[in-house]
Every structure is written in structure tokens, then in C-alpha cells.
Design an enzyme around this catalytic site. Structure first.
Site, PDB file in Angstrom:
ATOM      1  N   ASP A   1      15.320  99.121  19.735  1.00 15.71           N
ATOM      2  CA  ASP A   1      14.892  98.055  20.636  1.00 15.71           C
ATOM      3  C   ASP A   1      14.347  98.604  21.947  1.00 15.71           C
ATOM      4  O   ASP A   1      13.445  98.022  22.542  1.00 15.71           O
ATOM      5  CB  ASP A   1      16.060  97.106  20.914  1.00 15.71           C
ATOM      6  N   GLY A   2      14.889  99.729  22.422  1.00 14.61           N
ATOM      7  CA  GLY A   2      14.382 100.324  23.656  1.00 14.61           C
ATOM      8  C   GLY A   2      12.938 100.743  23.531  1.00 14.61           C
ATOM      9  O   GLY A   2      12.128 100.505  24.431  1.00 14.61           O
TER      10      GLY A   2
ATOM     11  N   ARG B   1      28.189  85.153  45.785  1.00 15.73           N
ATOM     12  CA  ARG B   1      28.737  86.483  46.046  1.00 15.73           C
ATOM     13  C   ARG B   1      29.173  87.033  44.693  1.00 15.73           C
ATOM     14  O   ARG B   1      30.092  86.520  44.074  1.00 15.73           O
ATOM     15  CB  ARG B   1      29.917  86.413  47.014  1.00 15.73           C
TER      16      ARG B   1
ATOM     17  N   THR C   1      20.055  87.553  23.794  1.00 22.13           N
ATOM     18  CA  THR C   1      20.985  88.237  22.890  1.00 22.13           C
ATOM     19  C   THR C   1      21.235  89.677  23.330  1.00 22.13           C
ATOM     20  O   THR C   1      21.798  90.469  22.573  1.00 22.13           O
ATOM     21  CB  THR C   1      20.435  88.233  21.453  1.00 22.13           C
TER      22      THR C   1
ATOM     23  N   TYR D   1      21.657  91.911  27.353  1.00 26.86           N
ATOM     24  CA  TYR D   1      22.575  92.045  28.485  1.00 26.86           C
ATOM     25  C   TYR D   1      23.171  90.697  28.878  1.00 26.86           C
ATOM     26  O   TYR D   1      24.362  90.581  29.188  1.00 26.86           O
ATOM     27  CB  TYR D   1      21.799  92.665  29.654  1.00 26.86           C
TER      28      TYR D   1
ATOM     29  N   LEU E   1      23.892  88.157  27.048  1.00 24.53           N
ATOM     30  CA  LEU E   1      24.954  87.770  26.119  1.00 24.53           C
ATOM     31  C   LEU E   1      26.270  88.445  26.487  1.00 24.53           C
ATOM     32  O   LEU E   1      27.335  87.822  26.456  1.00 24.53           O
ATOM     33  CB  LEU E   1      24.543  88.138  24.692  1.00 24.53           C
ATOM     34  N   SER E   2      26.202  89.724  26.858  1.00 25.48           N
ATOM     35  CA  SER E   2      27.407  90.461  27.233  1.00 25.48           C
ATOM     36  C   SER E   2      28.056  89.894  28.485  1.00 25.48           C
ATOM     37  O   SER E   2      29.264  90.033  28.679  1.00 25.48           O
ATOM     38  CB  SER E   2      27.062  91.939  27.460  1.00 25.48           C
TER      39      SER E   2
ATOM     40  N   GLN F   1      14.814  99.620  32.193  1.00 20.73           N
ATOM     41  CA  GLN F   1      13.915 100.762  32.065  1.00 20.73           C
ATOM     42  C   GLN F   1      13.108 101.030  33.326  1.00 20.73           C
ATOM     43  O   GLN F   1      12.696 102.165  33.564  1.00 20.73           O
ATOM     44  CB  GLN F   1      12.970 100.551  30.874  1.00 20.73           C
TER      45      GLN F   1
END
Length: 292
Positions: A73-74, A175, A188, A190, A192-193, A247
Site C-alpha cells: 500500500d505504501g 486539546r 481503513t 490510520y 481506523l486505528s 510519507q
């Protein structure tokens, strides 16, 4: 050979010998099928290909009908931010870990790609975000993101004070350790996490997901993708940055705002004919299985 695609670009940044083997196999197979092939310059160098058409991502975007990204994916995100500026279709062969955006199985890639080249595919338009760091008397610094734009501390994690304006109307202050502004494609990732919602790719929506907010009332917010988001900051702060798809990083200086809006162009992402978004959620992210 059919006429759905005439010129095909091979793209990727191989980190492992297996990925490089896939690049070489793909190149030789496409040439044997009679297609015009353009190879990204770094790949041609790694494969020691001589007297073959090569080009940058931009040149592939200008000349090819289809770009095949080999990697994870990157790799897809890095290539897609450039390729989206051009009228080119993009598909991926997964040589990474998750492969949420790279559909083709490397073990069956040639058969799946053959079907795509014969016109048996699904096409989607995925919008991007444009992020600007700006001040009235300074030149803008601009980048784009397929997945998300993230506000975060520059070096050491600490709490950030900021205000969020939507279409120049005050929405909320916060904040927190930062803020994730995500596309449906990035919902789906970052986002999502961090507890953000999953958005199906066709939705014209953007999510704003707080990162470790210092309040019990902060919740993710979903807004129309036509909205413009402005982030304003307290003058008493340390170095801040925004990152695009993890990136590209843009520093934020004192007195500067961040503007985030939908890009004017989009990514033409294509999939095999049997592609199902919900099946991908199940197989890649462990989404719940059918009961009966």
C-alpha cells in the site's frame, strides 16, 4: 491483443528480490502479449533492462493508459499521488503486508491482469485531499494525500491546542495529540486505528478523528467532502507538522494556518471484475464472517 489498453506502465520501488522478480515477470509477459510498455526508471536500472522505454511517474502518467504498481500500500500511495494528476488507470499487484489497495494476488497476477486487459474490470474514482500550510505574506506549502492528512507534533509527543473551522465557520476547539483528516480510502488506515468510522469508497465525505483528546466528549466528525477545513493554532506551542499519507511532512511555523480541501483531480483505481469492498474488509482486516 485487445484495444482496452495499449500502453502500460510498470511502477514500484522494490525492497525485496521477490518484488523485483514480479516486476521482471510482468515486463516480459506484457511484451510477449504485444503491449507497449514503459518501465519506471528505477525498476529498469534494478533489472538492468537495456534499450527499453523508461520514464518518471509523471511521464508514465502522460503516456500510458494503465499503470501497474507492484508492491504494498505504501508503494501504491506514493505512486498514486502523482499518477492521479493524469488520465490514467491504476491497479496494484500486492507485494507488501496488507495490500488493501493492491488487489492482484502475485501468485495469480498474470491471469487476473489478463482479464483486466480484456476489459473485465471495475473502475472507481477515489478523491484526494490537498493540504496547504499558509500565511498571508508567505508562500504556500502544498501537498496531497490519498489516505489522510495528519496534524501532529514535530518531534516529541505533546498536547496541541488548536481550533477547527469548517467553511470558515468555527466548528470546535481541541486539546489533543493531533487530528486525522481522512478520505474514505483512508478510513481503513490510520483513522481506523484511532477509532474513526469506516466509509465506503463512493461516499463524498471526509472524517475528522481526534488523536488522544484530553476530554471525554471528543468524537470523530464526518463532513461533506466539498467542505474546506481550516486549522488555527495557539501562539504558545512547539513545532508542529502535518503529514500526508505518512510519507510527506510539512512544518507549520508560528502564525500559519492549515487549509485542507478535496483535490480538483481524482485517482482512477481499477479492480478485477470479482472485486468486493466488503470481502476485502473481511479478508484484510478480519471483518466479521457470515453466520449462515
Amino acid at each position: 491483443m485487445n484495444n482496452h489498453f495499449k500502453c502500460i506502465g510498470i511502477v514500484g520501488h522494490p525492497r525485496h528480490p521477490t518484488a523485483l522478480t514480479t516486476h521482471e515477470m510482468l515486463y516480459r509477459w506484457l511484451c510477449a502479449q504485444g503491449y507497449e510498455v514503459i518501465v519506471e526508471q528505477q525498476i529498469a536500472h534494478e533489472l538492468q533492462l537495456k534499450n527499453v522505454p523508461t520514464g518518471t511517474l509523471a511521464e508514465i502518467g502522460q503516456q500510458a493508459d494503465l499503470a501497474v504498481v507492484v508492491g504494498g500500500d505504501g508503494n501504491m500511495l506514493g505512486a498514486a499521488r502523482t499518477l492521479a494528476r493524469y488520465n490514467i488507470n491504476v491497479i496494484g499487484i500486492n507485494r507488501g503486508n496488507l495490500g488493501f489497495l493492491t488487489d492482484l494476488d502475485p501468485d495469480n497476477a498474470l491471469q487476473q491482469l489478463s482479464d483486466v486487459l480484456e476489459g473485465r474490470y471495475i473502475s472507481e474514482k477515489r478523491f484526494l485531499l490537498e493540504a496547504q500550510v499558509c500565511q498571508q505574506d508567505r508562500q504556500k506549502r502544498i501537498s496531497t494525500a490519498i489516505n489522510e492528512v495528519v496534524l501532529h507534533p514535530g518531534k516529541v509527543a505533546h498536547m496541541i491546542e488548536f481550533e477547527v473551522y469548517i467553511d470558515e465557520t468555527f466548528a470546535f476547539s481541541q486539546r489533543s495529540d493531533g487530528l486525522i483528516i481522512s478520505t474514505p480510502t483512508g478510513s481503513t488506515a490510520y483513522s481506523l486505528s484511532a477509532g474513526g468510522p469506516i466509509l465506503t469508497p463512493s461516499l463524498d465525505a471526509i472524517t475528522l478523528v481526534p488523536m488522544f483528546p484530553h476530554t471525554l466528549s471528543a468524537r470523530p466528525l464526518v463532513i461533506n467532502s466539498s467542505s474546506t477545513i481550516r486549522l488555527r493554532f495557539s501562539h504558545r506551542r512547539s513545532d508542529l507538522e502535518i503529514s500526508c499519507d505518512s510519507q510527506i511532512a510539512l512544518p507549520i511555523q508560528e502564525g500559519e494556518d492549515v487549509l485542507i480541501r478535496r483535490c480538483d483531480y481524482h485517482l482512477n483505481l481499477i479492480h478485477p471484475k470479482d472485486y468486493s469492498y466488503f470481502n476485502t474488509l473481511s479478508t484484510k482486516l478480519g471483518w466479521s464472517k457470515k453466520l449462515f
